[in-house]
Structures are given as structure tokens and as C-alpha cells.
Design an enzyme around this catalytic site. Structure first.
Site, PDB file in Angstrom:
ATOM      1  N   GLY A   1     -26.847  71.423 -68.686  1.00  0.00           N
ATOM      2  CA  GLY A   1     -27.932  72.380 -68.920  1.00  0.00           C
ATOM      3  C   GLY A   1     -28.728  72.073 -70.183  1.00  0.00           C
ATOM      4  O   GLY A   1     -29.967  72.104 -70.162  1.00  0.00           O
TER       5      GLY A   1
ATOM      6  N   CYS B   1     -17.167  64.177 -64.023  1.00  0.00           N
ATOM      7  CA  CYS B   1     -17.668  64.122 -62.641  1.00  0.00           C
ATOM      8  C   CYS B   1     -16.824  63.319 -61.658  1.00  0.00           C
ATOM      9  O   CYS B   1     -16.479  63.820 -60.592  1.00  0.00           O
ATOM     10  CB  CYS B   1     -19.074  63.547 -62.628  1.00  0.00           C
ATOM     11  SG  CYS B   1     -20.300  64.713 -63.210  1.00  0.00           S
TER      12      CYS B   1
HETATM   13  C1  UDX Z   1     -21.508  59.996 -63.935  1.00  0.00           C
HETATM   14  C2  UDX Z   1     -22.653  59.434 -63.076  1.00  0.00           C
HETATM   15  O1  UDX Z   1     -22.967  58.107 -63.513  1.00  0.00           O
HETATM   16  C3  UDX Z   1     -23.851  60.340 -63.154  1.00  0.00           C
HETATM   17  O2  UDX Z   1     -24.880  59.859 -62.308  1.00  0.00           O
HETATM   18  C4  UDX Z   1     -23.406  61.716 -62.712  1.00  0.00           C
HETATM   19  O3  UDX Z   1     -24.441  62.616 -62.669  1.00  0.00           O
HETATM   20  C5  UDX Z   1     -22.295  62.241 -63.605  1.00  0.00           C
HETATM   21  O4  UDX Z   1     -21.206  61.325 -63.544  1.00  0.00           O
HETATM   22  P1  UDX Z   1     -20.890  60.001 -66.512  1.00  0.00           P
HETATM   23  O5  UDX Z   1     -19.599  60.616 -66.077  1.00  0.00           O
HETATM   24  O6  UDX Z   1     -21.629  60.628 -67.632  1.00  0.00           O
HETATM   25  O7  UDX Z   1     -21.908  59.967 -65.283  1.00  0.00           O
HETATM   26  O8  UDX Z   1     -20.626  58.489 -66.952  1.00  0.00           O
HETATM   27  P2  UDX Z   1     -20.631  57.043 -66.258  1.00  0.00           P
HETATM   28  O9  UDX Z   1     -21.504  56.167 -67.046  1.00  0.00           O
HETATM   29  O10 UDX Z   1     -20.908  57.120 -64.797  1.00  0.00           O
HETATM   30  O11 UDX Z   1     -19.141  56.563 -66.500  1.00  0.00           O
HETATM   31  C6  UDX Z   1     -18.019  57.197 -65.914  1.00  0.00           C
HETATM   32  C7  UDX Z   1     -16.742  56.518 -66.338  1.00  0.00           C
HETATM   33  O12 UDX Z   1     -16.598  55.238 -65.726  1.00  0.00           O
HETATM   34  C8  UDX Z   1     -16.635  56.285 -67.844  1.00  0.00           C
HETATM   35  O13 UDX Z   1     -15.329  56.562 -68.293  1.00  0.00           O
HETATM   36  C9  UDX Z   1     -16.979  54.825 -67.980  1.00  0.00           C
HETATM   37  O14 UDX Z   1     -16.446  54.278 -69.147  1.00  0.00           O
HETATM   38  C10 UDX Z   1     -16.347  54.273 -66.715  1.00  0.00           C
HETATM   39  N1  UDX Z   1     -16.961  52.999 -66.279  1.00  0.00           N
HETATM   40  C11 UDX Z   1     -18.275  52.960 -65.923  1.00  0.00           C
HETATM   41  C12 UDX Z   1     -16.199  51.854 -66.235  1.00  0.00           C
HETATM   42  O15 UDX Z   1     -15.012  51.879 -66.561  1.00  0.00           O
HETATM   43  N2  UDX Z   1     -16.766  50.682 -65.818  1.00  0.00           N
HETATM   44  C13 UDX Z   1     -18.087  50.602 -65.449  1.00  0.00           C
HETATM   45  O16 UDX Z   1     -18.533  49.510 -65.066  1.00  0.00           O
HETATM   46  C14 UDX Z   1     -18.859  51.782 -65.504  1.00  0.00           C
HETATM   47  P1  ADP Z   2     -21.363  70.668 -67.814  1.00  0.00           P
HETATM   48  O1  ADP Z   2     -20.895  69.292 -68.154  1.00  0.00           O
HETATM   49  O2  ADP Z   2     -21.318  70.937 -66.336  1.00  0.00           O
HETATM   50  O3  ADP Z   2     -22.683  71.010 -68.428  1.00  0.00           O
HETATM   51  P2  ADP Z   2     -20.071  72.366 -69.809  1.00  0.00           P
HETATM   52  O4  ADP Z   2     -18.680  72.909 -69.837  1.00  0.00           O
HETATM   53  O5  ADP Z   2     -20.509  71.436 -70.894  1.00  0.00           O
HETATM   54  O6  ADP Z   2     -20.256  71.692 -68.373  1.00  0.00           O
HETATM   55  O7  ADP Z   2     -21.124  73.572 -69.808  1.00  0.00           O
HETATM   56  C1  ADP Z   2     -21.039  74.696 -69.008  1.00  0.00           C
HETATM   57  C2  ADP Z   2     -21.444  75.914 -69.857  1.00  0.00           C
HETATM   58  O8  ADP Z   2     -21.583  77.041 -68.981  1.00  0.00           O
HETATM   59  C3  ADP Z   2     -20.405  76.335 -70.905  1.00  0.00           C
HETATM   60  O9  ADP Z   2     -21.019  76.321 -72.183  1.00  0.00           O
HETATM   61  C4  ADP Z   2     -19.995  77.778 -70.493  1.00  0.00           C
HETATM   62  O10 ADP Z   2     -19.800  78.621 -71.613  1.00  0.00           O
HETATM   63  C5  ADP Z   2     -21.203  78.226 -69.685  1.00  0.00           C
HETATM   64  N1  ADP Z   2     -20.933  79.305 -68.718  1.00  0.00           N
HETATM   65  C6  ADP Z   2     -19.953  79.359 -67.779  1.00  0.00           C
HETATM   66  N2  ADP Z   2     -20.059  80.502 -67.050  1.00  0.00           N
HETATM   67  C7  ADP Z   2     -21.131  81.186 -67.537  1.00  0.00           C
HETATM   68  C8  ADP Z   2     -21.797  82.445 -67.204  1.00  0.00           C
HETATM   69  N3  ADP Z   2     -21.362  83.226 -66.202  1.00  0.00           N
HETATM   70  N4  ADP Z   2     -22.873  82.824 -67.928  1.00  0.00           N
HETATM   71  C9  ADP Z   2     -23.339  82.039 -68.941  1.00  0.00           C
HETATM   72  N5  ADP Z   2     -22.777  80.864 -69.298  1.00  0.00           N
HETATM   73  C10 ADP Z   2     -21.696  80.429 -68.608  1.00  0.00           C
END
Ligand code: UDX
Ligand code: ADP
Length: 479
Positions: free
Chosen positions: A31, A293
């Protein structure tokens, strides 16, 4: 299109180009950066980001931009430009919901830790709470956008909650999954490969889609904005992450084979990556993927497949996770075996705790699992990470619930300086690929360590030959 609506209020909300006020629930890793860029690129739209967590909101509002709750390169400059102009951070969830024509839901959806689907399904309690809150306070029609990664068909649940409030307010639900990767969030948001927007294929649904397309079109070329039905959009997010994670697990599986032969995984990755059908990205062998993720989304895919009776499909994707867990274990076991099968009482230094470089996020970081395994063997772990603090490390370890919090405190310590972390250690494990690790004075590090001094390079980050010439014994993934 407007004549289709009997009620002018509907037309005002649902007609395109009319969005002037946006609210985002959840000021986290998704967000915060997403709304900051959306506000920067749309100075005419008021964007309010709300969160229940008052400290988080205070940090977003801190005059000192180094105190933002999330570390992302470039984020501070975007916030500096938009905050106070048309970007606001607040704990007043209800006012922001009521004011906005479009509400993004960006709350967390962790894997369930209880009940049916435990350890696999996404926990939707925060999403449901948001839907109920929107239903409770909305007095004008709204477009509700799912930004958090959600299992397919979540929109149906949100829709059902919103549409049964009985107060006559109309809602359109859109899915607009986030594809930003942490550490590169700002560039990913400013220059995305694509933006995906799913919605109902009814006239009202299409107008809602158009309203969101127009918000993005101020900076993203139209050809890169894909619109689909809502289910395709929800599923595409899970599939994109599953495919990326699968590549990492595939190359990690080959890394084990390389270690058992004379092959070098870096060379193999380069050779296969130059095949344009395969491509070079996401082929970096590592101690395992982490982050909020990959694991969660694949488990979700597995759970959905199982629920639909598609056992083979479930098994196929589950193997990606099994391989990832194996890679972490294998790395920890290698440390133990190499240190003469005992690490009890030995100091092992960790360089890096975050799940990847350029973020302070530690969710599902490999370091947590490797640390846990080594503490099982009674090793003393000393960690340095440029952006992660001691409190976070302890809480990550405690979350695994393997042993008491006091024991974790005894075995895991954190240093604010890498040279203190490595001093008197028997081995160094590189768990995150922070660029600064390459710039250290490795001779000084060697001199301060117990001999023989080992480096376990879990990211293939360092120059093995240079380290060996100093006297280190080096182990790297897949070599
Ligand atoms: C991922 C997706 O890339 C993104 O599009 C989605 O919206 C959220 O999830 P993120 O989790 O931020 O993003 O990181 P990413 O760069 O994808 O890496 C994920 C993990 O895989 C990390 O721990 C990274 O170190 C590892 N990784 C990535 C590897 O070990 N080798 C690689 O070649 C690439
Ligand atoms: P993401 O990586 O998906 O952004 P985070 O845990 O960093 O996940 O962020 C999610 C945020 O949503 C947290 O800061 C949490 O406090 C907030 N949150 C969860 N439920 C509610 C709610 N009902 N109203 C407002 N904020 C919320």
C-alpha cells in the site's frame, strides 16, 4: 454510457475520469509505495493511506524521511514530493473510506496458522474486516480494488459482504494485483511491465475498470494496461509468482547436482539463460527464496487445486516449496558438516537477515530457517544486516515457536557493525545479497576470525578466488 444509469449518483461514481479521491487501507510494503507513486503521478487525486497501526502512520508522517517504516530505494523522494500535497497518511479509516470514490485494499493475507487450510490457505480475516468496515461506513457508491494477493474468487466474498448491507450503496469490485518486487518497488511501479485490472464484464463493471485504467494511464502506456475478467486477474497473480518461484527452485535443484559433480551452477545458469526461450532472469541459485509472496501464493495455488480435487496439479506446485525447504536445510547441514560435525558453542556470523537486498522485510527469509537449524545445534549466531534491527530478528525466530524466547535471546545476537559480528567467529554465512558485503576489508575479517576460517556464500555474491587467496575456505551454492 451514462444514460444506462437511472440514478445520477451512480453515473458520477461509475463514469470514467471522475476519480478525485482515493483511499488505501493498509500502509505496508504494498500500500505505501504503490499509493506514493499513484499520488505523485496524479497530483489532482487526493490519496489517503490509512492503517490501524498508529505507529506505522506516525512513521509515514515523520518529517525525517529516513524514518519511513519501509525501506525502498527512491521511496523517500516520492514521498517528499507528494506528501502533504495530495498524499496523506492517517489512522482515521472511516473518514477516508467515506470520502473516497475508489478504495484499495492492501492489507496482509498471511498463510493461515489455524483451522481448516492451516499452513496453506490464505487467512482472509483482515480482508473480511475491511469489507465489513467499508460496508458499515460507506454512504456513497464505491469502487473497491483488491490490491493484496488473494485466492481466486475472493472478490465474490467481498462482493457478498458489501452487497448485503441493505443501505442502498452500490459497489464495484476490481482486482488489480501488485507485481512490484521489494527492493525495486519504485522503479517497478514507475515503469511496470504491465498493469493488470480485472472486473465484472457488465457495463458497470467495465466503467469501473475504465476509471482505474485512467488513473494508471497518466503514467503507464495504454498498451501495457491489461484488462480481464476478475477471476483471470486474481489467478494471474498467483501464477506469475508460482512461475518465478519455480525457476528459483529449478536452478536450486540443479545447484545440488552441480555440487555433486564438477559443474558450476553460475556457468550452467549463464549457458541456459542465453537461450532466448528460457531467458536470463530468476536463475540465480541461492539458499532459497523468501519474501511475503512466493511461498504463500504457491501454497494458495496448492490449496485451491486440492480443494477442487486436482491432486496432481497440487503435487506439482507443492514440489516447488519442498525444494525450497530442502535448499535451506541443505545449506545449514553443510555448515554443520564442514565445521567437523559440531557447531555447539561455536560463533557463526550471518551477513544479512532480510529476504533479499535493498529491503528491511524479513518475511520467510532464508536466514530465519538457517539460524533456527543452527541454534538447534547450539551454535551462537551473530548477525549483521544493514537494515534489519535486533528486535525484528528475535521476533522472526520466536514466530517459528521452536524454543523459548529466552533461549533464542541466548543464541542469537545482533551487531550494528559487520566487523563486530564476524570477530572470533568460526564461519560466516552470507544470507542476503547486500552489495556492501562485497566492499568489506576481507583481510581484516580473516585476521579477526578463528582458524580455519570458513565462508558459506548462500548467494554466490563474493569473489571466491580472492577469499581463498587470503586463506578462507569457501563454500558457495552450486559450486
Ligand atoms: C515477488 C515478485 O517478484 C513480485 O512480482 C510479486 O508482486 C511479489 O513477489 P518479491 O518477493 O519482492 O517479489 O521479491 P523477488 O525479487 O521476486 O524475490 C523473491 C525471492 O527469490 C528472494 O528471496 C530472492 O532473493 C529470491 N531469488 C530471486 C533467488 O533466489 N534467485 C533469483 O534468481 C531471483
Ligand atoms: P503487505 O506486504 O501486503 O503490504 P504489510 O503487513 O506490510 O503487508 O501491510 C499490511 C498493513 O495492513 C499493516 O500495516 C496492517 O496494520 C494493515 N491492516 C490490516 N488490517 C487492517 C484494517 N482492517 N484496517 C486498516 N489497516 C489494516
Amino acid at each position: 454510457m451514462q444514460e444506462q444509469y437511472q440514478n445520477t449518483a451512480d453515473a458520477a461514481v461509475l463514469s470514467p475520469n471522475k476519480i478525485t479521491s482515493i483511499c488505501c487501507i493498509g500502509a505496508g510494503y504494498v500500500g505505501g509505495p504503490t499509493m506514493a507513486v499513484m499520488a505523485q503521478k496524479n497530483p489532482d487525486i487526493k490519496v489517503t493511506v490509512v492503517d490501524l497501526n498508529a505507529q506505522r502512520i506516525a512513521d509515514w508522517n515523520d518529517a525525517d524521511l529516513t524514518k519511513l517504516p519501509i525501506f525502498e530505494p527512491g521511496l523517500d523522494q516520492v514521498v517528499k514530493e507528494a506528501r502533504g500535497r495530495n498524499l496523506f497518511f492517517s489512522t482515521d479509516v472511516e473518514t477516508a473510506i467515506n470520502e473516497a470514490q475508489m478504495i484499495f485494499i492492501s492489507v496482509n493475507t498471511p498463510t493461515k496458522t489455524y483451522g481448516s487450510g492451516k499452513g496453506m490457505a490464505a487467512d482472509l480475516k483482515y480482508i473480511e474486516l475491511c469489507a465489513r468496515q467499508i460496508a458499515k461506513v460507506a454512504t456513497t457508491d464505491k469502487i473497491v480494488v483488491e490490491k493484496s494477493t488473494l485466492p481466486v474468487k475472493t472478490a465474490q466474498a467481498i462482493k457478498s459482504i458489501l452487497n448485503h448491507t441493505g443501505n442502498g450503496v452500490k459497489f464495484q469490485i476490481l482486482s488489480n494485483p501488485e507485481f512490484l518486487a521489494e527492493g525495486t518497488a519504485i522503479t517497478d511501479l514507475i515503469d511496470p511491465d504491465r498493469v493488470l485490472i480485472g472486473g465484472d464484464q457488465t457495463p458497470e463493471g467495465k466503467q469501473a475498470i475504465q476509471a482505474l485504467v485512467d488513473v494508471y494511464a497518466t503514467w503507464v502506456p495504454k498498451a501495457q494496461i491489461l484488462t480481464t475478467n476478475i477471476w483471470s486477474s486474481e489467478l494471474s497473480k498467483l501464477v506469475a509468482n508460482a512461475f518465478l518461484a519455480q525457476r528459483v527452485s529449478s536452478i536450486n535443484a540443479i545447484s545440488e547436482l552441480c555440487e555433486a559433480t564438477e559443474a558450476n551452477v553460475e556457468e550452467v545458469a549463464k549457458a541456459i539463460g542465453m537461450d532466448s526461450r528460457i531467458g536470463s532472469k530468476f536463475l540465480k541459485a541461492s539458499v532459497g527464496f523468501g519474501g511475503s509472496c512466493f511461498q504463500k501464493d504457491i501454497l494458495n495455488l496448492v490449496y485451491i487445486s486440492k480443494s477442487l480435487g486436482l491432486q496432481e496439479t497440487a503435487d506439482y506446485w507443492e514440489q516447488v516449496i519442498i525444494m525450497n525447504n530442502h535448499q535451506r536445510d541443505r545449506f545449514a547441514n553443510k555448515i554443520v558438516q564442514t565445521l567437523y560435525n559440531t557447531v555447539a558453542g561455536k560463533k557463526i556470523a550471518f551477513l544479512g537477515w532480510a529476504f533479499k537486498k535493498d529491503t528491511n522485510d524479513t518475511r520467510e527469509a532464508a536466514a530465519i530457517y538457517v539460524g533456527d537449524r543452527l541454534i538447534d545445534e547450539q551454535a551462537n549466531i551473530s548477525v549483521y544486516d544493514p537494515k534489519v534491527n535486533a528486535k525484528q530478528m528475535q521476533s522472526d525466530l520466536n514466530y517459528l515457536n521452536t524454543r523459548s524466547e529466552d533461549q533464542n535471546k541466548t543464541y542469537l545476537s545482533t551487531e550494528s557493525n559487520p566487523y563486530d559480528a564476524v570477530k572470533d567467529s568460526h564461519a560466516i554465512a552470507v544470507l542476503t545479497e547486500w552489495d556492501e558485503f562485497k566492499t568489506y576489508d576481507w583481510q581484516r575479517i580473516y585476521d579477526s576470525m578463528n582458524k580455519p576460517a570458513f565462508v558459506f556464500d548462500g548467494r554466490n555474491l563474493l569473489d571466491t578466488e580472492a577469499l581463498e587467496s587470503i586463506g578462507f575456505i569457501v563454500n558457495a551454492i552450486g559450486r
